[in-house]
Motif scaffolding. Structure first.
Motif, PDB file in Angstrom:
ATOM      1  N   GLN A 336       0.824  -1.195   0.000  1.00 32.14           N
ATOM      2  CA  GLN A 336       0.000   0.000   0.000  1.00 32.14           C
ATOM      3  C   GLN A 336       0.865   1.254   0.000  1.00 32.14           C
ATOM      4  OE1 GLN A 336      -3.373   0.076  -0.126  1.00 32.14           O
ATOM      5  NE2 GLN A 336      -3.605  -2.154  -0.075  1.00 32.14           N
ATOM      6  N   GLY A 337       0.222   2.373  -0.339  1.00 25.68           N
ATOM      7  CA  GLY A 337       0.896   3.663  -0.244  1.00 25.68           C
ATOM      8  C   GLY A 337       1.842   3.912  -1.406  1.00 25.68           C
ATOM      9  N   ASP A 338       2.823   4.767  -1.164  1.00 24.81           N
ATOM     10  CA  ASP A 338       3.791   5.141  -2.197  1.00 24.81           C
ATOM     11  C   ASP A 338       4.807   4.015  -2.337  1.00 24.81           C
ATOM     12  OD1 ASP A 338       5.233   6.531  -4.058  1.00 24.81           O
ATOM     13  OD2 ASP A 338       6.250   7.810  -2.600  1.00 24.81           O
ATOM     14  N   ALA A 339       4.546   3.067  -3.216  1.00 26.11           N
ATOM     15  CA  ALA A 339       5.349   1.846  -3.296  1.00 26.11           C
ATOM     16  C   ALA A 339       6.033   1.687  -4.645  1.00 26.11           C
ATOM     17  CB  ALA A 339       4.478   0.631  -2.992  1.00 26.11           C
ATOM     18  N   VAL A 357       9.009  -6.122 -18.575  1.00 31.80           N
ATOM     19  CA  VAL A 357       9.081  -4.828 -17.896  1.00 31.80           C
ATOM     20  C   VAL A 357       9.423  -5.097 -16.441  1.00 31.80           C
ATOM     21  CG1 VAL A 357       7.788  -2.802 -17.143  1.00 31.80           C
ATOM     22  CG2 VAL A 357       7.443  -3.721 -19.450  1.00 31.80           C
ATOM     23  N   LEU A 358      10.517  -4.502 -15.990  1.00 29.46           N
ATOM     24  CA  LEU A 358      10.906  -4.605 -14.588  1.00 29.46           C
ATOM     25  C   LEU A 358      10.383  -3.367 -13.859  1.00 29.46           C
ATOM     26  CD1 LEU A 358      14.621  -5.770 -14.947  1.00 29.46           C
ATOM     27  CD2 LEU A 358      12.521  -7.116 -15.105  1.00 29.46           C
ATOM     28  N   GLY A 359      10.025  -3.552 -12.606  1.00 28.76           N
ATOM     29  CA  GLY A 359       9.553  -2.423 -11.816  1.00 28.76           C
ATOM     30  C   GLY A 359       9.982  -2.570 -10.372  1.00 28.76           C
ATOM     31  N   THR A 360      10.296  -1.452  -9.744  1.00 30.75           N
ATOM     32  CA  THR A 360      10.675  -1.500  -8.334  1.00 30.75           C
ATOM     33  C   THR A 360       9.457  -1.263  -7.453  1.00 30.75           C
ATOM     34  OG1 THR A 360      11.240   0.863  -8.279  1.00 30.75           O
ATOM     35  CG2 THR A 360      13.014  -0.687  -8.785  1.00 30.75           C
ATOM     36  N   ASN A 361       9.418  -1.984  -6.353  1.00 29.71           N
ATOM     37  CA  ASN A 361       8.476  -1.734  -5.264  1.00 29.71           C
ATOM     38  C   ASN A 361       9.347  -1.350  -4.077  1.00 29.71           C
ATOM     39  OD1 ASN A 361       6.802  -1.862  -3.015  1.00 29.71           O
ATOM     40  ND2 ASN A 361       5.667  -3.639  -3.742  1.00 29.71           N
ATOM     41  N   LYS A 362       9.347  -0.064  -3.742  1.00 29.29           N
ATOM     42  CA  LYS A 362      10.277   0.414  -2.731  1.00 29.29           C
ATOM     43  C   LYS A 362       9.871   0.040  -1.311  1.00 29.29           C
ATOM     44  CE  LYS A 362       8.386   5.046  -3.502  1.00 29.29           C
ATOM     45  NZ  LYS A 362       8.678   6.305  -4.196  1.00 29.29           N
TER      46      LYS A 362
END
Length: 641
Positions: A336-339, A357-362
């Motif tokens: 959740q949130g800014d991820a 497509v690669l993506g980061t989840n911070k």
């Protein structure tokens, strides 16, 4: 999501400007309103009135317990849709008119098209029953011609629904987002040209919200109840015209006029309504000489029409940017949130359709999706922020493709090998940095085959590392350091020209020589200010047959800027990623990272793909994700060669 209250600036300069504006308005003539009874021989109990859309039309619309009505100028019935209705709003729908109302029998919001020439009603579209009582509704057409309806419910519950696009009403309505509204709101209106939603709070005042489906939920007071404003009793029904807002105080039998003054609203006049005891319904439209109004007195049900000699001054509006739509989107991230933050595109060396497509989840790690957005792999390695990819990295005796991400848990670089046959990612090691708060990352691969990583921190420092793995264990050698004055993040390297582009969030974009043995002399590419709005976030390069463009996330106005990637870095244009009504994909806003490739990935991706992070996932409201846009649509929207 909490509603944020935005109040007028309190500084001395703002106060002086406000006083000067108020003084100027006080010195100008007070608008006059001439009202006269409006005959309606049927003696029906109309509860809401409206003008038929179109400057040259004379017909009116009305809702009542006996149906929805099309009336002539004298109030005679031309046609009706049988039923019991409450509330009314309308918009042009090609040659027809879209009418919105509340069906009291079904207790549902309904939308129906009307052919005013043939005087025929279409088949109603009903929104699904809600779990709250709906008090009012209003329509909105956005800059891309999508049609929405806002619902105003009890206990502060509000919703926005997509109901049409262009000249067509949708077969089914789609819920776009929930909207926290005042607890005793009863009515709403939207000013399409300024994209503002106006809502009443009877005991407090009138409020303005951004109407865009991608906008942040903030509200600005238009007018407040005494002693904080000029409303004596009740903030009632609203009507909008270009450049102005009209509001009724029914208990005081007064009509209030307001016009914008920068980010706030200024009272223009307060007019008495003699002969009316409790004016409730209000409709208005601009004419060549003023504003035509319709009113209903709730005390006896009588109707009134009149002309208000007020011509609100035109308000400067933000330029309408071309809009392109995503045709695919990733599954929402698992936090959740800014991820979700930054994407990268890995191109399969032999079968482009198998690219990822690669993506980061911070808040989690690294994610991998196919070109339809299906999640294929997740590596929960920590708070990864930015990611970049390069091909043909020597990992001992193996040749792999490499993904490198900034790891905020350990202020390090996390490395991942990518199997060139099937795209599978594996952890390949970690490189420590001396940054205190690592943030952005991008890779640079000059023609000699070496690979470098640029990492930056929130304090403005950049560190350049030479990456290698001669014995199969990755290592990083610090070869250069330099700084910018404030917080950076996004960066991208141009191998053809050995140039690094980097963003300083509140300042702009810089270029610097990417070679480790060269001075790190910064040269300005573009500064913040029209058309680039802070924060400056992700950036990427589109390079194909001499067409080299730098693409930048202009987060402050939810747009994307395209520049030539060579001096003088001419601006080619800006665009937004808007809602795709047909595919049911929302637009993108509050974008952090982005990536683009010019490689033909097949099908609609024949000219390449743009991937942008979506900071506000809507329709339905879910955790953040990534939107996939055909580059061909961007090129068409901006008329790129």
């Amino acid at each position: 999501m909490n509603t944020m209250l935005s109040l007028p600036k309190c500084g001395l300069l703002a106060m002086l400007i406000s006083l000067a504006s108020a003084a100027a308005l006080a010195a100008s003539p007070t608008p006059k309103l001439k009202l006269q009874p409006w005959s309606h021989p049927q003696q029906l109990s109309f509860n809401a009135l409206g003008f038929l859309p179109g400057a040259a039309t004379t017909e009116r619309l009305a809702s009542a317990r006996e149906g929805l009505f099309l009336l002539d100028e004298q109030g005679r019935e031309l046609t009706r849709l049988e039923g019991a209705f409450d509330g009314l709003d309308s918009r042009a729908l090609g040659a027809n008119v879209l009418v919105a109302s509340l069906d009291n029998t079904r207790q549902q919001a309904t939308l129906v098209s009307l052919d005013p020439k043939k005087r025929q009603w279409g088949r109603p579209l009903y929104l699904p029953p809600r779990d709250f009582p709906v008090n009012g509704l209003c329509l909105y057409r956005d800059e891309a011609s999508n049609l929405f309806v806002f619902l105003v419910g009890e206990e502060g519950k509000g919703e926005q629904w997509l109901v049409g696009a262009g000249e067509h009403l949708s077969a089914t309505a789609q819920r776009v987002r929930g909207l926290p509204l005042p607890p005793d709101a009863k009515t709403c209106q939207v000013q399409d040209d300024s994209q503002q939603l106006f809502v009443n709070e009877e005991r407090v005042g009138w409020w303005s919200y951004p109407a865009s489906s991608e906008a942040e939920t903030v509200r600005v007071p238009v007018a407040m109840h005494a002693p904080f404003g000029d409303i004596q009793h009740t903030a009632g029904a609203l009507a909008t015209v270009s450049g102005g807002v009209l509001g009724l105080d029914p208990k005081a039998a007064q009509l209030h006029l307001y016009q914008p003054d920068g980010e706030t609203w200024t009272p223009r006049a307060k007019l008495s309504l003699p002969g009316l005891k409790e004016p409730e319904s209000l409709a208005a439209r601009r004419t060549k000489t003023g504003i035509e109004v319709l009113l209903r007195d709730d005390d006896d049900g009588r109707l009134y029409q009149g002309e208000l000699d007020w011509q609100p001054s035109p308000v400067p509006l933000a330029p309408v940017l071309p809009s392109v739509a995503a045709i695919a989107q990733s599954e929402p991230v698992a936090r959740q949130g800014d991820a979700a933050d930054d994407p990268a595109i890995w191109v399969h060396p032999t079968t482009p359709g198998l690219s990822r497509v690669l993506g980061t989840n911070k808040k989690q790690g690294l994610l991998a999706y196919d070109l339809q957005g299906k999640l294929l792999q997740e590596l929960p390695v920590g708070r990864l922020n930015n990611v970049d990819v390069r091909a043909n990295f020597k990992l001992g005796t193996q040749t792999v493709d490499l993904a490198v991400a900034s790891n905020r848990d350990r202020n390090s670089l996390s490395l991942f090998s990518i199997d060139r046959a099937n795209g599978e990612l594996r952890e390949a090691g970690e490189i420590a940095t001396s940054l205190q708060e690592i943030y952005g990352i991008c890779l640079f691969q000059p023609a000699d085959g070496e690979l470098y990583a640029f990492a930056n921190g929130k304090d403005g420092r950049f560190e350049q590392y030479r990456l290698s793995a001669p014995d199969g264990l990755v290592q990083g050698q610090l070869v250069r350091q330099f700084s910018v004055a404030s917080q950076p993040e996004g960066c991208v390297a141009d191998e053809q020209r050995q140039r690094l582009f980097l963003g300083e969030e509140d300042v702009g974009v810089w270029a610097v020589d990417a070679r480790a043995d060269q001075p790190a002399t910064l040269s300005a590419v573009i500064k913040v200010g029209p058309p680039l709005h802070a924060d400056v976030e992700g950036m990427a390069l589109y390079q194909a047959k001499g067409r080299d463009y730098l693409v930048i996330s202009s987060q402050g106005n939810d747009s994307y800027l395209v520049l030539d990637a060579e001096p003088p870095f001419a601006v080619r244009g800006a665009f937004r990623v808007g809602l795709n009504a047909t595919a049911g994909i929302d637009g993108a806003s509050e974008t952090d990272g982005l990536e683009v490739t010019s490689v033909n990935l097949g099908g609609l991706w024949s000219q390449g793909m743009l991937v942008v992070q979506d900071g506000r996932k809507r329709m339905p409201e879910q955790t953040q994700n990534f939107k996939f846009v055909p580059w061909a649509d961007v090129a068409k929207a901006l008329h790129l060669p």
